[in-house]
Design an enzyme around this catalytic site. Structure first.
Site, mmCIF file in Angstrom:
data_model
loop_
_atom_site.group_PDB
_atom_site.id
_atom_site.type_symbol
_atom_site.label_atom_id
_atom_site.label_comp_id
_atom_site.label_asym_id
_atom_site.label_seq_id
_atom_site.Cartn_x
_atom_site.Cartn_y
_atom_site.Cartn_z
ATOM 1 N N GLY A 118 2.633 3.717 1.428
ATOM 2 C CA GLY A 118 3.189 3.974 2.755
ATOM 3 C C GLY A 118 3.716 5.388 2.887
ATOM 4 O O GLY A 118 3.945 5.876 3.997
ATOM 5 N N ARG A 119 3.928 6.026 1.756
ATOM 6 C CA ARG A 119 4.401 7.416 1.849
ATOM 7 C C ARG A 119 3.863 8.235 0.688
ATOM 8 O O ARG A 119 4.523 9.128 0.175
ATOM 9 C CB ARG A 119 5.919 7.457 1.858
ATOM 10 C CG ARG A 119 6.536 6.731 0.698
ATOM 11 C CD ARG A 119 7.909 7.231 0.530
ATOM 12 N NE ARG A 119 8.607 6.427 -0.452
ATOM 13 C CZ ARG A 119 9.783 6.739 -0.892
ATOM 14 N NH1 ARG A 119 10.392 7.803 -0.442
ATOM 15 N NH2 ARG A 119 10.372 5.976 -1.787
ATOM 16 N N ASP A 176 8.810 5.851 7.695
ATOM 17 C CA ASP A 176 8.463 7.169 8.245
ATOM 18 C C ASP A 176 7.537 7.974 7.326
ATOM 19 O O ASP A 176 7.114 9.071 7.681
ATOM 20 C CB ASP A 176 9.742 7.973 8.557
ATOM 21 C CG ASP A 176 10.587 8.235 7.319
ATOM 22 O OD1 ASP A 176 10.141 7.895 6.202
ATOM 23 O OD2 ASP A 176 11.694 8.773 7.470
ATOM 24 N N ARG A 198 -1.818 -0.868 -9.718
ATOM 25 C CA ARG A 198 -0.630 -1.681 -9.988
ATOM 26 C C ARG A 198 -1.019 -3.140 -10.163
ATOM 27 O O ARG A 198 -2.111 -3.552 -9.750
ATOM 28 C CB ARG A 198 0.331 -1.547 -8.801
ATOM 29 C CG ARG A 198 0.700 -0.095 -8.506
ATOM 30 C CD ARG A 198 0.885 0.153 -7.019
ATOM 31 N NE ARG A 198 1.022 1.591 -6.730
ATOM 32 C CZ ARG A 198 2.147 2.258 -6.809
ATOM 33 N NH1 ARG A 198 3.269 1.638 -7.102
ATOM 34 N NH2 ARG A 198 2.195 3.560 -6.575
ATOM 35 N N GLY A 200 0.825 -1.209 0.000
ATOM 36 C CA GLY A 200 0.000 0.000 0.000
ATOM 37 C C GLY A 200 0.856 1.253 0.000
ATOM 38 O O GLY A 200 2.074 1.207 0.151
ATOM 39 N N ASP A 206 4.489 -4.456 -7.383
ATOM 40 C CA ASP A 206 3.826 -3.251 -6.871
ATOM 41 C C ASP A 206 4.333 -1.995 -7.584
ATOM 42 O O ASP A 206 3.788 -0.916 -7.378
ATOM 43 C CB ASP A 206 4.027 -3.121 -5.350
ATOM 44 C CG ASP A 206 5.493 -3.198 -4.951
ATOM 45 O OD1 ASP A 206 6.140 -4.210 -5.245
ATOM 46 O OD2 ASP A 206 5.998 -2.228 -4.355
ATOM 47 N N ASN A 207 5.353 -2.150 -8.412
ATOM 48 C CA ASN A 207 5.863 -1.002 -9.156
ATOM 49 C C ASN A 207 5.547 -1.115 -10.647
ATOM 50 O O ASN A 207 6.218 -0.505 -11.478
ATOM 51 C CB ASN A 207 7.378 -0.875 -8.952
ATOM 52 C CG ASN A 207 7.719 -0.466 -7.526
ATOM 53 O OD1 ASN A 207 6.892 0.099 -6.817
ATOM 54 N ND2 ASN A 207 8.935 -0.761 -7.106
HETATM 55 P P1 AMP Z 1 9.106 1.299 -3.194
HETATM 56 O O1 AMP Z 1 10.242 0.320 -3.169
HETATM 57 O O2 AMP Z 1 9.510 2.736 -3.013
HETATM 58 O O3 AMP Z 1 8.239 1.122 -4.390
HETATM 59 O O4 AMP Z 1 8.223 0.981 -1.901
HETATM 60 C C1 AMP Z 1 7.776 -0.294 -1.556
HETATM 61 C C2 AMP Z 1 6.770 -0.196 -0.419
HETATM 62 O O5 AMP Z 1 7.358 0.396 0.727
HETATM 63 C C3 AMP Z 1 5.541 0.634 -0.738
HETATM 64 O O6 AMP Z 1 4.443 0.066 -0.066
HETATM 65 C C4 AMP Z 1 5.901 1.979 -0.163
HETATM 66 O O7 AMP Z 1 4.759 2.750 0.145
HETATM 67 C C5 AMP Z 1 6.655 1.585 1.092
HETATM 68 N N1 AMP Z 1 7.622 2.619 1.503
HETATM 69 C C6 AMP Z 1 8.768 2.960 0.882
HETATM 70 N N2 AMP Z 1 9.407 3.931 1.551
HETATM 71 C C7 AMP Z 1 8.656 4.227 2.631
HETATM 72 C C8 AMP Z 1 8.782 5.142 3.716
HETATM 73 N N3 AMP Z 1 9.824 5.970 3.836
HETATM 74 N N4 AMP Z 1 7.792 5.158 4.639
HETATM 75 C C9 AMP Z 1 6.737 4.337 4.548
HETATM 76 N N5 AMP Z 1 6.561 3.452 3.567
HETATM 77 C C10 AMP Z 1 7.505 3.390 2.611
HETATM 78 MG MG MG Z 2 6.609 1.408 -5.187
#
Ligand code: AMP
Ligand code: MG
Length: 487
Positions: A88-89, A121, A179, A86, A248-249
């Site tokens: 997360g940021r 965070d 996604r 989901g 998820d990407n």
């Molecule tokens: P990503 O690798 O950036 O596509 O992120 C993978 C997952 O980790 C997704 O669910 C993001 O929302 C979550 N995520 C990445 N960075 C953070 C962060 N700093 N705080 C909270 N969730 C994060």
């Molecule tokens: Mg992502």
């Protein structure tokens, strides 16, 4: 003038998303607003640059009509299934219909914790925000489907990674943020009603033709497969490495999304990896088509209950759909390589000619971007720039003799060169320049290099002699060994 929101995703059932509120930002400061994109969205750039606009872009006020939510999704990360990820940021502010009638998501990335943050965070550091802004806008200028960057702001907060870093927020614009992992989220819960609602939403929004097909869900799967095949071919044709092709990407709309440790290849080598978190090379440059197929297989699995009532026919149907990926990818990839080589027609020996070139480029450590651009000079009579890129220039001569023989169709040299220059960029965001640009902003609060690179890369197919240094590959000491997500 303000946003005219129409939030169709927020109207989906409550378990598709969670309400979200941005974190307080001590001292929001505008980095920039993307004026042409703002106008495309029917927004006044001056409004976005005003105090009220900055308050919206930093999440400090909720614009009228916005329903801020974080989206639920799952995903395979480096091959391992995580049933709940989901946003997360990231916070979806809402959807607007742009001046062309297209529905576009407007999302803040880096605006603080959400229901889906797990241990994170919710923040984004300035460096990754600038990289995403620059690389996504370059992809758009290159003509490759991508999410866009509407704005970037500093929050005034300090965030902790390996070091203390300035926090920032990018305002991202996307056809949608749905996604492969969104389908997986509901499939993992065996929630077929939700899967059907999601599929209907995606059909209405991205693939309206599928609704009138005999079997709309099969047509949807076919359309997503075709879009990914074309997208990954386009990545390879300009040397792009996504870096984190987790499910998820992967956007079902077929846009490049979630720019993390992405990078462009300098010298041609299919094994090229930059991402510090991809030690096994799962997402290496040349592995991207195979991984896209793997990701689409996960989508097909998630969609099985929509394809047929019984599992055997559903699986057969999914396999039939997936079998189209390879041919679709090759058509797009080989077609693109032909255009890069200035071949106006299709002949039997072309694949051989292409393979021989790529083998020789790898053996001779040839810079991918410079070489194809130099072929434009070669058709206009100057072979030297191309051959000089080979460790052993006679390797080029042998191949070029075959290529010139093959070029003997009717198109004239200058026309051919113009056609080639329109697909072979002079400029890509070279990794060493991107890192230097980020260092200037983070360490010296100097956004000059960011602005300059954005201006140059807005016209990647134009020769810009004053900025020739941005076209140059790294010297040995400038070489970037690894890129970091910064999450
Ligand atoms: P990503 O690798 O950036 O596509 O992120 C993978 C997952 O980790 C997704 O669910 C993001 O929302 C979550 N995520 C990445 N960075 C953070 C962060 N700093 N705080 C909270 N969730 C994060
Ligand atoms: Mg992502």
């Amino acid at each position: 003038m303000t946003f005219r929101f129409d939030n169709s995703y927020a109207r989906l059932p409550a378990h598709f998303h969670a309400p979200a509120a941005a974190a307080p930002a001590r001292a929001p400061r505008l980095i920039r607003v993307n004026h042409p994109l703002a106008r495309e969205l029917g927004l006044d750039p001056a409004m976005l640059e005003s105090a009220d606009g900055i308050a919206i872009l930093s999440g400090q006020t909720v614009a009228e009509g916005s329903q801020p939510i974080a989206l639920a999704y799952a995903g395979h990360q480096f091959g391992n299934f995580v049933p709940q990820l989901g946003d997360g940021r990231a916070i979806l502010l809402g959807e607007v219909i742009d001046t062309q009638g297209r529905r576009r998501d407007i999302q803040l990335k880096g605006a603080g914790r959400t229901f889906y943050s797990r241990s994170g965070d919710g923040n984004a550091a300035l460096g990754p925000v600038l990289r995403e802004y620059l690389v996504s806008e370059t992809m758009a200028a290159l003509g490759i489907p991508t999410t866009r960057a509407l704005a970037a702001v500093l929050t005034g907060e300090t965030i902790v990674r390996d070091a203390e870093l300035p926090g920032a927020i990018i305002t991202r614009v996307a056809a949608s943020h749905i996604r492969v992992g969104t389908f997986q989220f509901f499939a993992a819960r065996e929630d077929v009603d939700a899967l059907r609602l999601l599929a209907d939403h995606v059909i209405a929004r991205h693939y309206p033709d599928a609704s009138s097909a005999d079997r709309p869900y099969r047509a949807l799967l076919d359309a997503v497969i075709a879009a990914q095949a074309r997208l990954v071919a386009q990545w390879l044709l300009i040397g792009f490495i996504h870096g984190v092709m987790n499910t998820d990407n992967v956007s079902v709309a077929g846009e490049t999304i979630d720019y993390g440790p992405c990078a462009f290849m300098d010298e041609y080598d299919p094994a090229t990896v930059f991402s510090s978190i991809d030690r096994a090379g799962r997402y290496a440059y040349g592995n991207q088509p195979r991984i896209a197929h793997w990701n689409l297989t996960r989508l097909a699995e998630a969609m099985l209950p929509l394809l047929a009532d019984d599992s055997d026919p559903a699986i057969a149907d999914a396999q039939d759909a997936l079998a189209a990926f390879g041919p679709a990818f090759e058509r797009a990839y080989h077609g693109g390589l032909r255009r890069k080589l200035g071949l106006a027609s299709e002949e039997a020996g072309d694949i051989d000619l292409i393979s021989e070139l790529l083998t020789k480029m790898q053996q001779n450590q040839v810079d991918f971007t410079l070489f194809f651009r130099a072929l434009g000079d070669a058709v206009a009579g100057d072979e030297e720039p191309a051959r000089a890129l080979f460790v052993d220039p006679t390797a080029y001569d042998e191949w070029a003799a075959r290529w010139h023989a093959r070029l003997s169709d009717t198109v004239g040299g200058e026309d051919r060169r113009a056609a080639m220059n329109a697909v072979n960029p002079a400029f890509i965001p070279r990794n060493h320049h991107v890192e230097a640009m980020i260092a200037a902003a983070v360490e010296r609060d100097d956004f000059g290099p960011f602005e300059e690179m954005l201006a140059v890369l807005a016209h990647p197919y134009d020769d810009q002699p004053d900025y020739a240094r941005y076209a140059q590959p790294p010297l040995a000491h400038e070489r970037v060994a690894a890129t970091f997500c910064g999450t």
